[in-house]
Write a protein that holds these residues in place. Structure first.
Motif: not given
Length: 605
Positions: A95, A123, A459
């Motif tokens: 992320y 991610a 996120w």
């Protein structure tokens, strides 16, 4: 003309420097060159990879150590231009690389084989969905183990080591498995240049015994990348511009709407140039917020169907023609497929394709070239904006609360609005922050990011870490719900360790509010944490951190004054306590429409 990345010089690659390698090819040749053959002991695979990352603009790499990548990490951190940012887990490292790439144009993370690779995979999938060039580097098995039928730790217990590679093949645009030195230079260079050309993540696996071995191919400074730019088909471009100009110049009240693919097409400036030249009203799709200047004199807000900003949908949907630049129409952006748009009124401009109404379509036409050319052909028409100006009524100020009245979310965002400037950036987590942050008016230079296409909760913590590391001159303001924060909270630690000065508003309403509005159930209620207490524990007396809880507007005002004044050089964590049902009207509307789309019965067979 070639586009070159990094230090530019007159030299071009030798035929062996930038050869195209088979995508995901796994070599089983294990020859190596004795160290004595190479004069420079730093001419190693690890240092070459580090120099390549620095050359394309990466100064920070997000890592989680594991036994397969430790030697590689030694060589990466030996590079003076590369800073190691150790993260708490692989998901957050990915992320963070995503957030970093949004600002720098490219990011990188380093994890260990399989147990780390599969953790970071989510991610990387999100970065793929958002067209972000993230270089995912994995420390792989010892090169001698390939083809031996051995079973290794950190794997699923099979002698076939390709499981990780196969998983990454679906969410990266190139995969390089480096298990010998002879083609390492070629594979690494091809992977990085492909990430830049395609604006998508790539996967590089490096055998754990290879990073420190010198080799002749690494004995000189690497030749700068030379990326052949994609070009428009000139005749197709001219035909597309002519057809679009004829279509729009016949319209009475045309509008422009910017979408998320403006970024990957590098067409943001061209879109503004078109708006300036045409006089059209200018709107943005929710996932394109931050790519279109909201200080533009004819900007009318976010077009998001029934949950658009005030009076924007009325202007867009009543237009007799609309040009969408780089749109993504999914069930979220279309509010459960409920947009009142007609194909015969639309020009859809994608990064390399233009479709006008029900036809014709023009391929091999780059968005930037098309918008720039169209700007020269359109007649000025300000009708749509004049209509907007005529019907627009400024949004009212939230009702003044009673002294010590429990804080309302609309009051919170009224104060966040006042904090924004060209020296700030907003990160909006998946959830009600999507809708509240959409209503923020971004000043010139204010950054804005959120992940709409993939919509992975949690996120924002990693992305905030990466974005803040990429642009230390901006103060990031992150709006994160309590449910999302519980997924990825650990890397507050990494923010503290790297002396970041972010302001985090932790909006504590006791659950997964966005899911509640789509379909409620007991699974949407989460265990309440003492969030400020958690951050204080992570702080543990090391670094500059300030935390507070606020329950009412008076306390919020005091907290904002402290965060922007006395504690402006600290990471500030402000836990905002609000009622569990205090949601935006937009989320209520959006949730009901998405719920209806999700619950459509099967079509009869």
């Amino acid at each position: 003309m070639d586009t070159k990345i990094g230090s530019i010089d007159a030299c071009m690659p030798n035929s062996t420097d930038m050869c195209s390698a088979a995508n995901g090819a796994v070599s089983t040749v294990h020859n190596s060159v004795p160290t004595s053959v190479v004069k420079n002991p730093e001419a190693t695979l690890g240092r070459h990879l580090a120099r390549r990352l620095v050359q394309v603009g990466i100064t920070d790499v997000f890592t989680v150590p594991g036994d397969f990548n430790l030697t590689l990490l030694d060589h990466l951190i030996a590079e003076p231009g590369l800073n190691n940012i150790g993260c708490c887990n692989e998901l957050n490292a990915g992320y963070a690389a995503d957030g970093y790439a949004r600002s720098r144009g490219v990011g990188a993370c380093v994890v260990t084989f399989t147990v780390g690779g599969l953790s970071v995979l989510n991610a990387i999938a999100g970065a793929y969905s958002e067209n972000l060039p993230v270089i995912c580097i994995v420390g792989g098995p010892n090169s001698n183990d390939y083809g031996t039928n051995r079973i290794l730790h950190h794997t699923i217990g099979l002698p076939d080591f390709t499981q990780e590679l196969r998983c990454f093949q679906t969410v990266t645009c190139f995969q390089a498995v480096v298990n010998n030195l002879e083609d390492a230079h070629e594979l690494i260079d091809t992977a990085i240049s492909t990430a830049l050309k395609e604006s998508k993540p790539v996967y590089i696996s490096v055998g754990c015994n290879l990073p420190g071995i010198p080799h002749p191919t690494f004995s000189r400074e690497p030749v700068p990348f030379s990326l052949n730019p994609r070009l428009s088909n000139q005749r197709g471009l001219e035909a597309a511009i002519e057809a679009a100009a004829e279509f729009l110049n016949k319209a009475v009240k045309p509008v422009l709407v910017g979408g998320p693919k403006l970024r990957v097409a590098k067409a943001c400036d061209a879109f503004v140039e078109l708006a300036d030249a045409s006089g059209y009203a200018l709107a943005v799709m929710p996932s394109g917020k931050g790519l279109v200047p909201e200080h533009h004199p004819r900007f009318i807000g976010t077009y998001w169907g029934a949950v658009s900003t005030a009076f924007c949908a009325e202007i867009v949907e009543s237009a007799d023609s609309y040009l969408f630049a780089g749109p993504i129409f999914n069930d979220y952006s279309s509010v459960g497929y409920s947009l009142l748009l007609k194909k015969e009124k639309a020009i859809l401009v994608q990064p390399d394709r233009v479709v006008i109404a029900n036809g014709p379509a023009f391929g091999c036409v780059l968005m930037k070239d098309f918008l720039e050319g169209l700007a020269k052909k359109l007649e000025k028409n300000t009708t749509a904006y004049e209509n907007y100006h005529r019907i627009f009524v400024p949004e009212g100020v939230p009702l003044k609360g009673e002294p010590k009245e429990p804080l309302r979310v609309n009051v919170l965002f009224q104060h966040i609005q006042k904090m924004l400037s060209g020296e700030t950036a907003v990160i909006a987590e998946t959830g009600d922050s999507w809708f509240n942050c959409q209503k923020l008016k971004l000043p010139k230079g204010c950054g804005y990011e959120f992940q709409m296409q993939y919509g992975s909760i949690g996120w924002s913590v990693g992305a905030t870490l990466g974005y803040a590391q990429a642009v230390p001159e901006k103060r990031v303001i992150a709006c994160i719900g309590d449910g999302s924060f519980q997924v990825t909270a650990q890397d507050i630690s990494t923010m503290i360790r790297n002396e970041q000065k972010t302001i985090i508003f932790l909006i504590n309403n006791g659950g997964y509010t966005i899911e509640v509005e789509i379909h409620d159930g007991p699974y949407n209620v989460i265990k309440n944490w003492n969030y400020t207490g958690l951050v204080d524990a992570i702080h543990n007396g090391e670094g500059n951190v300030w935390t507070t809880k606020v329950y009412c507007e008076e306390e919020l005002i005091e907290a904002v004054e402290t965060a922007t004044g006395e504690k402006q050089d600290s990471l500030c964590f402000i836990e905002v306590i609000v009622h569990k049902d205090d949601t935006s009207k937009e989320l209520l509307e959006w949730g009901s429409r998405v719920s209806a789309a999700n619950s459509r019965p099967p079509n009869p067979q």
